[in-house]
Design an enzyme around this catalytic site. Structure first.
Site, PDB file in Angstrom:
ATOM      1  N   CYS A 135       0.662  -1.029   0.032  1.00  0.00           N
ATOM      2  CA  CYS A 135      -0.108   0.094   0.094  1.00  0.00           C
ATOM      3  C   CYS A 135       0.991   1.171  -0.043  1.00  0.00           C
ATOM      4  O   CYS A 135       0.611   2.070  -0.791  1.00  0.00           O
ATOM      5  CB  CYS A 135      -0.794  -0.075   1.085  1.00  0.00           C
ATOM      6  SG  CYS A 135      -0.246  -0.665   2.572  1.00  0.00           S
ATOM      7  N   HIS A 247      -2.764   6.116   4.707  1.00  0.00           N
ATOM      8  CA  HIS A 247      -1.525   6.282   4.809  1.00  0.00           C
ATOM      9  C   HIS A 247      -0.796   7.711   4.604  1.00  0.00           C
ATOM     10  O   HIS A 247      -1.247   8.129   3.382  1.00  0.00           O
ATOM     11  CB  HIS A 247      -0.743   5.287   3.995  1.00  0.00           C
ATOM     12  CG  HIS A 247      -0.769   3.674   4.469  1.00  0.00           C
ATOM     13  ND1 HIS A 247      -1.436   3.355   5.609  1.00  0.00           N
ATOM     14  CD2 HIS A 247      -0.271   2.621   4.035  1.00  0.00           C
ATOM     15  CE1 HIS A 247      -1.519   2.028   5.835  1.00  0.00           C
ATOM     16  NE2 HIS A 247      -0.923   1.675   4.768  1.00  0.00           N
TER      17      HIS A 247
END
Ligand code: A2P
Length: 343
Positions: A135, A247
């Site tokens: 990710c 994130h």
């Protein structure tokens, strides 16, 4: 033409997001199979706003019934089933790290290297498997793409601030339960994470390697090189933070060629998948809370780094369950269809 799609790990955080994303983007799906462990057989999962799917067992699924399978059930499950699915003629898009660095498995972020997808086919030396990157790498390479095209990226230093959903549903549950528990003086016992995650940050994601880096940090380096260019130097420092979804990354980039920061801003604005929101004022930047549920990779706080000759710094935020996982997998599936790789 319409395609039969299997989602492996359909009851998990990423699997559910994959089903949502397929429906939202009107993927030309005929049958959609929701697969998970035998524990979940008969459970129901949503597909878009209206449809509900009954979960079937991965163990007994016949992959010759699916054109494409999106896997997000952990590396061990991928290792046990992906090749079997590929041999049955199904194209596997795998979200785990099981195959990412294998030479006969392309590692794809469609905005960056869509053409490499063709390498998955057996006739092109592949094994009908395509890997989805980690990710934190996926959002980084979308941000680096216009910079590498224009100025040649030489070196990247990246500090990450990674959400608990990167560790699956259990990671989010641990943050939630610990946070609640602290208010009633319950003892905190870390399970999914190595230390208390509520009201804390942990500089440790995945296992330690011999050189002192963690595997998560190694992945960002190795995967960026494989997707973009072996010559790019990447150094990462990965930290888990008490955020549910999204994130963040502080990215320091050094380029071969000189640049004007205004031009960089425009090139980033034009890049597919990037959204530049950068006002040098209160609220003029994106945080994970705003990025959650969005498809874009957001760029804020772009500025010149005066400590090196051609340096810049920016803040990069994205929904790790979307661009970092489900969205990128579905975009790969769309690429597979567009490039005529099925059949
Ligand atoms: P299940 O719910 O039946 O355990 P997360 O990453 O959020 O923890 O989700 C993991 C996903 O992977 C879940 O859908 C889980 O299904 C699935 N999964 C884990 N192990 C297996 C397995 N051995 N076979 C099939 N699915 C699995």
């Amino acid at each position: 033409m319409k395609y039969n799609i299997a989602v492996v790990g359909a009851t998990g955080a990423v699997g559910r997001e994959m089903l949502r994303t397929l429906a939202e983007r009107n993927f030309p799906a005929d049958k959609v199979y929701a697969l998970a462990s035998t524990r979940s057989v008969g459970r129901e999962v949503s597909y878009g706003d209206d449809a509900v799917l009954k979960v079937e067992a991965l163990e007994s699924f016949d992959f010759s019934n699916a054109h494409i399978a999106l896997f997000s059930a952990g590396g061990d499950t991928s290792k046990a089933y992906a090749d079997k699915a590929g041999q049955a003629g199904c194209i596997v898009i795998d979200n785990s790290s099981a195959f990412r660095m294998e030479d006969d498995v392309p590692l794809i972020v469609p905005e960056v290297n869509a053409e490499a997808t063709d390498g998955c086919l057996v006739k092109n030396g592949g094994r009908n498997i395509i890997a989805n990157p980690n990710c934190s790498t996926a959002q980084l390479v979308v941000a680096l793409k216009p910079l590498h095209d224009e100025y040649g990226v030489k070196r990247v230093i990246c500090s990450t601030y990674q959400a608990t959903s990167g560790a699956g549903q259990a990671g989010m549950d641990e943050l939630f339960n610990q946070t609640k528990g602290i208010f009633v003086n319950d003892e905190q016992t870390p399970e999914k994470f190595t230390k208390q995650i509520a009201f804390n940050v942990i500089p440790h994601i995945d296992v330690f390697m011999d050189d002192g880096f963690t595997k998560e940090e190694w992945k960002m380096r190795a995967e960026t090189k494989k997707i973009m260019d072996e010559s790019i130097e990447v150094i990462a420092h990965a930290v888990r933070v008490p955020v549910f979804v999204g994130h963040s990354e502080a990215v320091f980039v050094e380029t071969e060629k000189s640049f004007e920061i205004g031009e960089v801003r425009n090139q980033m604005r034009e890049q597919d998948g990037l959204s530049v929101i950068d006002h040098r004022a209160n609220e003029g930047y994106v945080t994970p809370v705003e990025a959650a549920g969005e498809d874009a990779v957001f760029i804020s706080r772009l500025r010149r780094d005066p400590s090196v000759e051609n340096g810049m710094v920016f803040w990069c935020v994205s929904d790790n369950l979307r661009k970092g996982a489900a969205l990128n997998s579905v975009q790969i599936a769309e690429t597979v269809v567009e490039r005529g790789l099925i059949g």
